[in-house]
Design an enzyme around this catalytic site. Structure first.
Site, short mmCIF file in Angstrom:
data_model
loop_
_atom_site.label_atom_id
_atom_site.label_comp_id
_atom_site.label_asym_id
_atom_site.label_seq_id
_atom_site.Cartn_x
_atom_site.Cartn_y
_atom_site.Cartn_z
N GLU A 264 0.87 -1.25 0.01
CA GLU A 264 -0.11 0.03 -0.13
C GLU A 264 0.92 1.09 -0.03
O GLU A 264 0.52 2.19 0.81
CB GLU A 264 -1.20 -0.09 0.99
CG GLU A 264 -2.15 -1.08 1.10
CD GLU A 264 -2.88 -1.42 1.98
OE1 GLU A 264 -2.88 -0.58 3.15
OE2 GLU A 264 -3.79 -2.23 2.03
N GLU B 272 -7.10 -9.42 -2.94
CA GLU B 272 -7.71 -9.16 -1.83
C GLU B 272 -9.06 -9.16 -2.00
O GLU B 272 -9.98 -7.96 -1.38
CB GLU B 272 -7.16 -8.28 -0.95
CG GLU B 272 -5.79 -8.39 -0.40
CD GLU B 272 -5.30 -7.39 0.36
OE1 GLU B 272 -6.10 -6.67 1.20
OE2 GLU B 272 -4.02 -7.22 0.48
#
Length: 544
Positions: A313, A418
């Site tokens: 991220e 995800e």
């Protein structure tokens, strides 16, 4: 995806429902939006385009009125340039229900960039398309605008065609006897054992001592990722005390069942998720601790995981880069590659395909980060994986496709890493739309759901209840697993051939002939690598 070009290409779909898409009739069909000024200009080559200048508000540009239909998927594209520097420019559609960001591009001066996007609308009615850029000192130049509607049926048909082309192959079984004579009328039964396309779900340590969870999971999935157990805060809660016992046990479980594992993650750039002792370290000690973490976890699991999420991220966060310099992430990619050269190293982030409104993770911004990492030192020749988390609320399928298209131009492997969907009455329906779109995109090489089971509820979406009975979204997953497999039966023709189309994967074929009791079983693989013409399997039945 085209690089920045001296002249824009023609509008896709001849502009679709856009009137005067290439501004060949000046500004006919277009009007001023906001307070700025608009005009047509011509390039030296004689190309006409529109310019919004003297802008005071981000939305000062030009617009076109449209009528949009509920339930249709709209693909959007436009060629954009700014008068100076590099600036994000967005296309926005204003409907009665509010504003929808259709897509964003980091536009440059001196050349044209293609903005790709898309949307669906929740109600039919009039709408307005316009452009915006927060930096009001730049002019927005636009050309070759296209908005093309598709019905859901057309969209689905395109997905099915793609799947036939990219995930399947024509296979001919040729049955002959021991003398080499063809066997007409032989019965052919084909059974797929495993699918080649990696489809999986996250797991957590609950699976280690729960037989029901293990049975449910291993009968479905071929790839997994650990929810938290390979993260730094799990492996080194206390400084200097490194513990891999839980991740070791989970890795052994996956290996026993032939399930591949993604390494998630080496470092996480979100300040919230650092081990508590890391946050207060002075710079030198932080660098040392981060280096030790990289060396420790990557050396430990080198050769045992297929991927690494390297600095997780880091489009949204920059904990390490702020403290250790902007090349920090790129250096970690380099170090990881040296420690584990066989694993594919991934950027991994959210909102790139889920949400058109998150400027930090727009596809064009993702590409910039990818180039930054590749331009550093030894990373140039490295294949870097594109990890798209896929935490959806209500999916915008045309936008999702346009985002994957933009990233696919790099030629790098793309995974949805995800996937989950917010709880609503439509969760299962939305999940099916997302999975179909991903599986039908030629650039997508694998999908992992973020659905690790917890007795007190999953992160955002469970597939089963606590007795491992499927919830509606679990039923969707099972339906698609079955749909993406092929089993078949048939009879060889007068030339001894039986032809069918099979998903890539591992198969057993059984051939028997009615005139004798002879039968033969063989295993074979259908892979992407062979020629697109299909493949012929010659099977000889001895003793007939």
């Amino acid at each position: 995806m085209h690089p920045c070009l001296a002249e824009p290409l023609k509008p896709q779909y001849e502009g679709g429902i856009i009137n005067n898409p290439g501004f060949n009739s000046g500004l006919n069909g277009w009007s001023k939006f906001g307070d700025g000024e608009i005009e047509e200009r011509n390039s030296k080559e004689g190309n006409t385009f529109a310019v919004a200048h003297t802008r005071n508000n981000s939305y000062d540009s030009f617009s076109q009125k449209l009528y949009m239909h509920k339930g249709k998927h709209y693909t959007f594209s436009a060629w954009i340039q700014v008068s100076e520097g590099k600036e994000p420019v967005s296309a926005i559609v204003k409907t009665r229900r509010g504003y929808k960001n259709v897509g964003t591009i980091v536009a440059e001066s001196g050349c044209w960039s293609m903005l790709k996007g898309g949307l669906t609308v929740n109600s039919s009615g009039l709408a307005k398309l316009y452009f915006e850029s927060k930096n009001t000192s730049v002019e927005i130049w636009v050309d070759s605008v296209s908005l093309q509607p598709f019905t859901k049926e057309q969209w689905r048909s395109h997905q099915d065609q793609n799947i036939e082309k990219i995930r399947k192959k024509k296979v001919r079984i040729h049955a002959i006897d021991s003398q080499g004579k063809v066997l007409a009328g032989a019965k052919v039964s084909i059974k797929q054992n495993t699918a080649a396309f990696p489809f999986g779900s996250a797991i957590n340590n609950e699976i280690l001592n729960n037989q029901a969870y293990q049975n449910w999971f291993t009968s479905r999935f071929t790839v997994t990722v650990f929810e938290n157990e390979m993260k730094w805060y799990s492996n080194e809660k206390t400084r200097g005390k490194v513990d891999y016992s839980v991740s070791d046990a989970m890795l052994n479980f996956a290996k026993q069942h032939g399930i591949a594992v993604r390494g998630h993650n080496i470092l996480w750039d979100d300040p919230t998720y650092q081990p508590s002792w890391v946050k207060s370290l002075p710079t030198d000690e932080l660098r040392q601790a981060a280096d030790q973490r990289v060396n420790s976890v990557v050396s430990k699991y080198a050769g045992q995981v297929i991927h690494w999420d390297v600095v997780n991220e880091n489009l949204h966060h920059s904990f390490f880069e702020d403290k250790l310099g902007k090349n920090f992430s790129a250096a970690v990619f380099q170090n990881t590659h040296q420690l584990d050269p066989k694993a594919t190293l991934f950027l991994n982030d959210f909102s790139t395909i889920e949400s058109s409104g998150d400027a930090k993770a727009a596809p064009s911004v993702y590409l910039q980060k990818l180039r930054e990492i590749q331009s550093y030192g030894g990373n140039k020749a490295q294949v870097i994986g594109i990890g798209l988390e896929g935490h959806f609320k209500e999916p915008n399928i045309p936008y999702m496709r346009s985002g994957i298209d933009t990233l696919a131009a790099t030629g790098m492997p793309i995974w949805l890493t995800e996937v989950d969907v917010n709880q609503s009455p439509d969760t299962a329906h939305y999940l099916e739309e997302i999975l179909r779109e991903a599986h039908s995109h030629p650039a997508v090489q694998g999908i992992i759901l973020w659905t690790a089971w917890h007795p007190n509820g999953c992160w955002r979406m469970c597939l089963t209840d606590n007795n491992f009975k499927n919830l509606p979204q679990g039923d969707v997953v099972d339906k698609l697993i079955q749909e993406w497999k092929t089993h078949g039966e048939g009879i060889t023709d007068s030339n001894g051939f039986f032809e069918t189309s099979l998903f890539h994967g591992d198969y057993d074929v059984k051939i028997s002939h009615p005139t004798t009791n002879s039968s033969l079983a063989r295993s074979f693989k259908v892979t992407k690598a062979e020629s697109t013409q299909g493949t012929t399997l010659h099977v000889q039945l001895n003793g007939i």
